[in-house]
Design an enzyme around this catalytic site. Structure first.
Site, PDB file in Angstrom:
ATOM      1  N   GLN A  46       0.833  -1.197   0.000  1.00 28.89           N
ATOM      2  CA  GLN A  46       0.000   0.000   0.000  1.00 28.89           C
ATOM      3  C   GLN A  46       0.871   1.252   0.000  1.00 28.89           C
ATOM      4  O   GLN A  46       2.032   1.215   0.415  1.00 28.89           O
ATOM      5  CB  GLN A  46      -0.928   0.040   1.234  1.00 28.89           C
ATOM      6  CG  GLN A  46      -2.232  -0.717   1.068  1.00 28.89           C
ATOM      7  CD  GLN A  46      -2.070  -2.199   1.324  1.00 28.89           C
ATOM      8  OE1 GLN A  46      -1.313  -2.604   2.201  1.00 28.89           O
ATOM      9  NE2 GLN A  46      -2.784  -3.012   0.560  1.00 28.89           N
ATOM     10  N   ASN A  64      -3.753   1.054  -3.273  1.00 32.24           N
ATOM     11  CA  ASN A  64      -3.190  -0.272  -3.504  1.00 32.24           C
ATOM     12  C   ASN A  64      -2.137  -0.194  -4.604  1.00 32.24           C
ATOM     13  O   ASN A  64      -2.060   0.788  -5.352  1.00 32.24           O
ATOM     14  CB  ASN A  64      -4.284  -1.264  -3.921  1.00 32.24           C
ATOM     15  CG  ASN A  64      -5.220  -1.594  -2.786  1.00 32.24           C
ATOM     16  OD1 ASN A  64      -4.790  -1.979  -1.703  1.00 32.24           O
ATOM     17  ND2 ASN A  64      -6.519  -1.445  -3.028  1.00 32.24           N
ATOM     18  N   CYS A  73      -5.535   1.199   6.036  1.00 38.98           N
ATOM     19  CA  CYS A  73      -4.368   0.312   6.029  1.00 38.98           C
ATOM     20  C   CYS A  73      -3.715   0.433   7.396  1.00 38.98           C
ATOM     21  O   CYS A  73      -3.117   1.470   7.716  1.00 38.98           O
ATOM     22  CB  CYS A  73      -3.385   0.690   4.919  1.00 38.98           C
ATOM     23  SG  CYS A  73      -1.865  -0.305   4.957  1.00 38.98           S
ATOM     24  N   ARG A 202      -6.671  -8.725  -0.897  1.00 39.19           N
ATOM     25  CA  ARG A 202      -7.414  -8.214  -2.043  1.00 39.19           C
ATOM     26  C   ARG A 202      -6.506  -7.343  -2.905  1.00 39.19           C
ATOM     27  O   ARG A 202      -5.824  -6.458  -2.414  1.00 39.19           O
ATOM     28  CB  ARG A 202      -8.610  -7.387  -1.535  1.00 39.19           C
ATOM     29  CG  ARG A 202      -9.501  -6.839  -2.614  1.00 39.19           C
ATOM     30  CD  ARG A 202     -10.684  -6.082  -2.037  1.00 39.19           C
ATOM     31  NE  ARG A 202     -10.299  -4.893  -1.279  1.00 39.19           N
ATOM     32  CZ  ARG A 202     -11.067  -3.826  -1.115  1.00 39.19           C
ATOM     33  NH1 ARG A 202     -12.282  -3.796  -1.647  1.00 39.19           N
ATOM     34  NH2 ARG A 202     -10.661  -2.796  -0.410  1.00 39.19           N
TER      35      ARG A 202
END
EC number: 5.1.1.7
Length: 276
Positions: A46, A64, A73, A202
């Site tokens: 991130q 991301n 995050c 993800r």
């Protein structure tokens, strides 16, 4: 102007901090994707951008590695708090994210503890594609789901070593039940205060660790009656502590480390880029 950055990690969960206070936000989805490329850019799980804020030390925006935005995050929030605490010579501060105001403290051991906000359990909050009980989803293995500002799906298993994360993770992440995809956890309960956790993140794949995933896994375990309110979470890259009283915000505590600082080469940025 050049774009400077700090590359950091939290037990191997790596992230980049860009300080854009006193400047316009220099990061777009395209730039985040360029920087996140591990072959041609910096590489990270991130990216966090620090921006000016009227009611906190800074506002955080997250990206991301594929250039998509996200609301939370845990690792990068701890990293930002660590840098700002060093700068201000303080052991506590407040940051603002899309999850609201997040309190941050440095513990006596040097770790960073942050409030991650309260978890959400409504099917539309996760979100899921249809109305259902998020405590036990209609998938093989009966996982639980929650949102920590991003979606989490937790499977509780007897033997973590028997799980082929690379084979199973992608199918769960992109399952039609999760319209925005989901982070996937496989959790082995060692005892009520200790779990082993493996993560399929993800948009990112197998992760050595993740603050929000650690929180989501513990929250789902507490909901299932498997865990106590304070849990040591042992990930592939290291250990964090997660606390939740069953009602209020989740608290995440763990170490962060600076890997290096640098300036992005002009060739990596689009023509006409204006840095921070």
């Amino acid at each position: 102007m050049p774009l400077s950055f700090h590359k950091m990690h939290a037990n191997g969960d790596d992230f980049v901090i860009v300080d854009a206070r006193n400047a316009a936000n220099p990061i777009t989805g395209d730039i985040a994707r360029r920087l996140g490329d591990r072959s041609h850019g910096i590489g990270f799980n991130q990216l966090a951008v620090l921006l000016d804020c009227d009611d906190a030390q800074a506002r955080l925006l997250f990206w991301n590695a594929d250039g998509s935005p996200l609301d939370v995050c845990g690792s990068a929030t701890r990293g930002a708090a660590d840098r700002l605490m060093h700068e201000a010579n303080t052991t506590s501060l407040t940051l603002r994210s899309n999850r609201g105001l997040l309190t941050c403290e440095r513990t006596a051991s040097g770790a960073i503890a942050i409030s991650m906000g309260a978890p959400l359990f409504g099917w539309s909050d996760v979100p899921l594609a249809d109305a259902m009980d998020t405590a036990v989803l209609p998938l093989a293995g009966g996982p639980s789901a929650c949102s920590m500002g991003n979606p989490h799906c937790s499977f509780f298993v007897d033997d973590l070593a028997a799980i082929d994360l690379a084979a199973i993770g992608p199918g769960i992440e992109t399952h039609p039940l999760f319209p925005n995809r989901t982070n996937v956890h496989f959790v082995q309960v060692i005892d009520r205060a200790h779990i082993r956790l493996r993560i399929w993140e993800r948009w990112g794949g197998i992760a050595l660790g993740s603050g929000s995933c650690s929180c989501g896994a513990v929250v789902n375990g507490i909901r299932r009656g498997l865990l106590d309110p304070c849990v040591e979470v042992e990930c592939d890259g290291g250990t964090v502590t997660v606390q939740w009283d069953g009602e209020g915000p989740v608290f995440l505590t763990g170490t962060v480390a600076l890997s290096y600082s640098g300036v992005v080469a002009d060739g990596l940025l689009p023509a006409g880029f204006v840095g921070s």
